[in-house]
Design a protein around this motif. Structure first.
Motif, PDB file in Angstrom:
ATOM      1  N   PRO A 132       0.798  -1.231   0.000  1.00  0.00           N
ATOM      2  CA  PRO A 132       0.000   0.000   0.000  1.00  0.00           C
ATOM      3  C   PRO A 132       0.828   1.278   0.000  1.00  0.00           C
ATOM      4  CG  PRO A 132      -0.948  -1.596   1.514  1.00  0.00           C
ATOM      5  CD  PRO A 132       0.368  -2.176   1.050  1.00  0.00           C
ATOM      6  N   TRP A 133       1.991   1.281   0.678  1.00  0.00           N
ATOM      7  CA  TRP A 133       2.807   2.491   0.745  1.00  0.00           C
ATOM      8  C   TRP A 133       3.440   2.817  -0.602  1.00  0.00           C
ATOM      9  CZ3 TRP A 133       2.474  -1.484   4.104  1.00  0.00           C
ATOM     10  CH2 TRP A 133       3.372  -2.545   3.982  1.00  0.00           C
ATOM     11  N   PRO A 285      -4.975  -4.523  -5.205  1.00  0.00           N
ATOM     12  CA  PRO A 285      -5.030  -5.982  -5.035  1.00  0.00           C
ATOM     13  C   PRO A 285      -3.686  -6.540  -4.562  1.00  0.00           C
ATOM     14  CG  PRO A 285      -5.873  -5.318  -7.185  1.00  0.00           C
ATOM     15  CD  PRO A 285      -5.207  -4.117  -6.601  1.00  0.00           C
ATOM     16  N   MET A 286      -3.693  -7.767  -4.101  1.00  0.00           N
ATOM     17  CA  MET A 286      -2.453  -8.494  -3.834  1.00  0.00           C
ATOM     18  C   MET A 286      -1.851  -8.885  -5.172  1.00  0.00           C
ATOM     19  SD  MET A 286      -3.936 -10.811  -0.697  1.00  0.00           S
ATOM     20  CE  MET A 286      -2.350 -11.360  -0.024  1.00  0.00           C
ATOM     21  N   ILE A 287      -0.535  -9.097  -5.216  1.00  0.00           N
ATOM     22  CA  ILE A 287       0.126  -9.311  -6.503  1.00  0.00           C
ATOM     23  C   ILE A 287      -0.384 -10.562  -7.231  1.00  0.00           C
ATOM     24  CG2 ILE A 287       2.135 -10.350  -5.345  1.00  0.00           C
ATOM     25  CD1 ILE A 287       3.846  -9.382  -7.717  1.00  0.00           C
ATOM     26  N   PHE A 288      -0.503 -11.685  -6.526  1.00  0.00           N
ATOM     27  CA  PHE A 288      -0.968 -12.890  -7.224  1.00  0.00           C
ATOM     28  C   PHE A 288      -2.433 -12.770  -7.590  1.00  0.00           C
ATOM     29  CE2 PHE A 288      -2.393 -17.363  -7.526  1.00  0.00           C
ATOM     30  CZ  PHE A 288      -1.548 -17.771  -8.551  1.00  0.00           C
ATOM     31  N   GLY A 299      -7.028  -7.191 -15.118  1.00  0.00           N
ATOM     32  CA  GLY A 299      -5.977  -6.780 -14.195  1.00  0.00           C
ATOM     33  C   GLY A 299      -5.839  -5.276 -14.101  1.00  0.00           C
ATOM     34  N   THR A 300      -5.033  -4.816 -13.151  1.00  0.00           N
ATOM     35  CA  THR A 300      -4.863  -3.382 -12.912  1.00  0.00           C
ATOM     36  C   THR A 300      -3.852  -2.725 -13.841  1.00  0.00           C
ATOM     37  OG1 THR A 300      -3.090  -3.731 -11.309  1.00  0.00           O
ATOM     38  CG2 THR A 300      -5.363  -3.719 -10.457  1.00  0.00           C
ATOM     39  N   GLY A 301      -2.921  -3.514 -14.409  1.00  0.00           N
ATOM     40  CA  GLY A 301      -1.855  -2.943 -15.211  1.00  0.00           C
ATOM     41  C   GLY A 301      -0.659  -2.489 -14.399  1.00  0.00           C
ATOM     42  N   LEU A 302      -0.623  -2.798 -13.097  1.00  0.00           N
ATOM     43  CA  LEU A 302       0.500  -2.377 -12.262  1.00  0.00           C
ATOM     44  C   LEU A 302       1.787  -3.128 -12.576  1.00  0.00           C
ATOM     45  CD1 LEU A 302      -1.241  -2.026  -8.770  1.00  0.00           C
ATOM     46  CD2 LEU A 302      -0.548  -0.198 -10.327  1.00  0.00           C
ATOM     47  N   LEU A 303       1.665  -4.312 -13.184  1.00  0.00           N
ATOM     48  CA  LEU A 303       2.839  -5.103 -13.560  1.00  0.00           C
ATOM     49  C   LEU A 303       2.529  -5.807 -14.867  1.00  0.00           C
ATOM     50  CD1 LEU A 303       5.680  -6.113 -12.742  1.00  0.00           C
ATOM     51  CD2 LEU A 303       4.585  -7.942 -11.454  1.00  0.00           C
TER      52      LEU A 303
END
Length: 330
Positions: A132-133, A285-288, A299-303
């Motif tokens: 979160p940070w 969300p959590m990564i997995f 998905g969010t597109g964060l990775l």
């Protein structure tokens, strides 16, 4: 139902089991140790908490041939990430692999080529993007809280503690920079997603407590686009009596303010904030969980694959720079 098989627990495989309560469409079909005597402690403890008893297999090939999983979790010896990932991707599996994705630039290119031609999705376990940070810091920077970034630095510090014997062998472990400093590289690229142009690094194994050739301190400098300088420090020098195992920090200085991540909080100094009160954290969300949602198309597109590959590439270049003692072009 999405069927998952887990190879090993030498790094971050527990990010899979801890996301399962949010993923009713996912089941663990099987698991195996990646090397003889591997403890698998976190994953096995989570199985017990979840009340599940997936089948244990003697090796990952027999496991995947029997269970035919949709997702292969790769978390064995770091030197095996390359071959295990290629094995899964070449058979059309989605692969969730700990970082680095390979221990050489040549091996990473093999992984890239396989991933780009596979039906499966490949992600590295760059877990901090979902803290979160760090997510809050990313949102604030994208909203212009500190203006255009001019300077950014990152810290990744751990206790050395008791580690598996393979940490003392470079050919198995890969080095401090690809295993630990890669997180700092990812912090920087997450918050300032621009290309790196040159890298210079240094590392040392002095004071490693007898762990062979394991480096316990490293520094690297990245010259980024637009004249931005980035710096990463990584070490295993955190005292045993420290309150936490790790100490992650980032400082980003922009034309309109300064943002810091420390102590799992975000601190902002700009025209509206004086830097004395932490900013409320935002959730993602959590990564997995996001990996599964991405497979499902939401998905969010964060990775993504590109980010996963680039983090590993820069970490390997930085390690090579430290080995050679010179600046390398990125």
């Amino acid at each position: 139902m999405i069927r998952v098989c887990i190879i090993g627990n030498s790094g971050h495989a527990a990010t899979v089991t801890r996301a399962l309560p949010r993923l009713p469409q996912v089941e663990i079909a099987g698991w195996c140790r990646a090397w003889e005597g591997e403890p698998m402690t976190e994953v096995l403890d989570d199985f017990k908490k979840l009340g599940i008893s997936p089948v244990e297999y003697p090796d990952y090939r027999r496991m995947t041939e029997t269970e035919k999983p949709d997702v292969l979790v790769v978390d064995g010896l770091f030197c095996d990430h390359e071959e295990m990932s290629i094995y899964g991707l070449s058979r059309g599996m989605h692969v969730y692999c700990d970082k680095p994705l390979a221990l050489s630039l040549e091996g990473l290119e093999r992984v890239r080529e396989c991933a780009e031609h596979s039906k499966g999705l490949l992600w590295a376990m760059q877990t901090a993007r979902y803290d979160p940070w760090f997510y809050t810091a990313k949102c604030l920077i994208e909203e212009g809280a500190i203006g255009e970034i001019r300077l950014i630095s990152a810290q990744k510090s751990y206790r050395l503690g008791q580690r598996a014997a393979f940490f003392g062998r470079r050919e198995l472990h890969g080095g401090l920079i690809p295993w630990v400093a890669i997180h700092g590289i990812d912090f920087i690229r997450y918050l300032y997603p621009k290309a790196a142009k040159r890298v210079f690094a240094s590392h040392s194994a002095v004071g490693n407590g007898g762990y062979g050739d394991l480096e316990v301190s490293a520094q690297l400098m990245l010259e980024m686009e637009n004249g931005v300088t980035a710096q990463v420090s990584a070490d295993y020098l955190r005292p045993e009596n420290a309150a936490t195992h790790g100490d992650d920090r980032v400082r980003a200085a922009g034309e309109g303010g300064v943002l810091e991540v420390r102590d799992d909080q975000v601190w902002l100094t700009n025209a509206q904030h004086d830097g004395r009160t932490p900013i409320p954290l935002r959730q993602c969300p959590m990564i997995f969980e996001d990996f599964i949602r991405t497979i499902e198309g939401c998905g969010t597109g964060l990775l993504n694959l590109s980010e996963s590959l680039e983090d590993s590439r820069l970490a390997l270049l930085a390690r090579d720079s430290a080995d050679r003692g010179g600046v390398l072009r990125c």
